[in-house]
Motif scaffolding. Structure first.
Motif: not given
Lengths: 196, 190
Positions: A97, A129, A131-132, A134-136, A138-139
């Protein structure tokens, strides 16, 4: 044969006790009883001498270990499978990752304005940024799919009572399948232990 | 105070490979002697003992620390010995040399440590008689005698290894020794 303090053990029982006592395997109360009997019985003392000679004779036949045996064993130790798995399971995915994140930063974040206080800090900020974001994303995707799935199910169930029954049966079977998959590793471990 | 076996196993699994040598040192005598009794050959006993230690090392991560290391070791050793015996179809070794060998028939020369020649000869004879008496025992008694006197396992450990009640182990050991006492008779009263 079980005896109590008030019951006189017979000679067969006393012989057994003598044998176990020579192995240091006789309990306290029985040992005390035996010692008392030995003091008063020459036959029992003779039996003890014979059994002690037998125990000693059995120990006499031991062979010495070859002097180079220990070194031979240590020199031939294999590299065991468990030695190769020294790193924790999450280490590799994390490393991959981070590698991807770094790659993204280098290819997509090459614009000067993204580097604020030097290349190292800029890289860290970019990774965070990335990671943030992609998390948003994805969610958001997950939330949207669950909502969509929920709407679809609502319609399906509302059509007919049989549909609800069918769905409930499917849920039960899926849960039973998961349970059986969870139990299988435990059964395998138990079988391995028995084999060992 | 010596660390317990289970602590040594945990240290080896953490990467301290050399500490396995500590376990080898603790059990090599008992293991070699146990296998010698089973296989009746000193070289084979050493070779198989080495194999057993290597198997144990390879499977160390599967050791269940709720059980004793000694019980696990001797269970592996027992299975290895039985496999070896089946493969080689071991025959009992006679204490007498065949008559056609150079020098004619006679008893094997075995070491003795008594001062007089008579006592030397008597010890040789006694050692051979003990070996023969053990070999002649029914298998279940011979196995328990070997586990107690050569593997030096406690009654509890034997019961766990053989999956036998403790009372049965005690009774069988007693009966096995009574049989040996009858066979060895005079040798025990010298």
């Amino acid at each position: 044969m079980k005896t109590t303090a008030n019951t006189m053990p017979n000679i067969a029982t006393l012989s057994e006790w003598l044998d176990w006592d020579l192995d240091d395997e006789l309990g306290g109360a029985e040992k005390a009883h035996l010692e008392a009997q030995l003091e008063s019985s020459s036959e029992l003392r003779c039996e003890r001498r014979t059994l002690a000679a037998l125990h000693a004779a059995l120990e006499e036949g031991r062979i010495p270990v070859q002097p180079q045996f220990h070194a031979r064993v240590m020199a031939s130790l294999p590299v065991a499978a468990w030695e190769a798995q020294r790193f924790p399971a999450w280490a590799l995915p994390l490393a991959v990752m981070l590698l991807f994140a770094l790659g993204a930063v280098l290819t997509l974040g090459s614009a000067g304005h993204l580097v604020t206080e030097g290349p190292v800090v800029g890289t860290v900020v970019m990774v965070v940024d990335f990671l943030g974001a992609t998390t948003m994303a994805g969610a958001g995707l997950v939330a949207a799919s669950w909502q969509g799935l929920g709407l679809g199910l609502e319609e399906f169930i509302a059509e007919s009572g049989l549909n609800l029954l069918g769905l409930a049966t499917l849920v039960v079977f899926v849960n039973l399948l998961f349970l059986s998959m969870l139990r299988r590793p435990k059964a395998v471990r138990a079988a391995e232990r028995e084999e060992r | 105070m010596e660390p317990p076996d289970e602590a040594l196993v945990a240290s080896v699994l953490d990467g301290e490979r050399d500490l396995f040598g500590e376990l080898v040192g603790r059990y090599q005598g008992r293991l070699v002697n146990y296998l010698f009794r089973m296989l009746q050959n000193e070289e084979d006993a050493h070779d198989l003992a080495q194999e057993v230690f290597l198997k144990i090392y390879d499977a160390l991560d599967r050791f269940d620390s709720r059980f004793r290391f000694s019980t696990w070791l001797f269970r592996v050793a027992q299975n290895a010995a039985i496999d070896q015996i089946r493969k080689r179809r071991l025959k009992l070794v006679s204490i007498h040399r065949p008559d056609d060998e150079e020098g004619g028939g006679g008893e094997w020369e075995l070491p003795g440590n008594e001062p007089t020649p008579y006592q030397d000869a008597r010890n040789v004879e006694r050692g051979a008689a003990i070996r023969e008496a053990i070999e002649e025992l029914p298998w279940e008694y011979k196995e328990l005698i070997t586990l107690r006197h050569y593997a030096e396992l406690s009654y509890d450990e034997i019961a766990t290894l053989k999956q036998m009640p403790l009372g049965t182990v005690k009774n069988k050991l007693f009966r096995g020794r009574q049989m040996l006492k009858e066979k060895l008779g005079d040798y025990l009263t010298d």
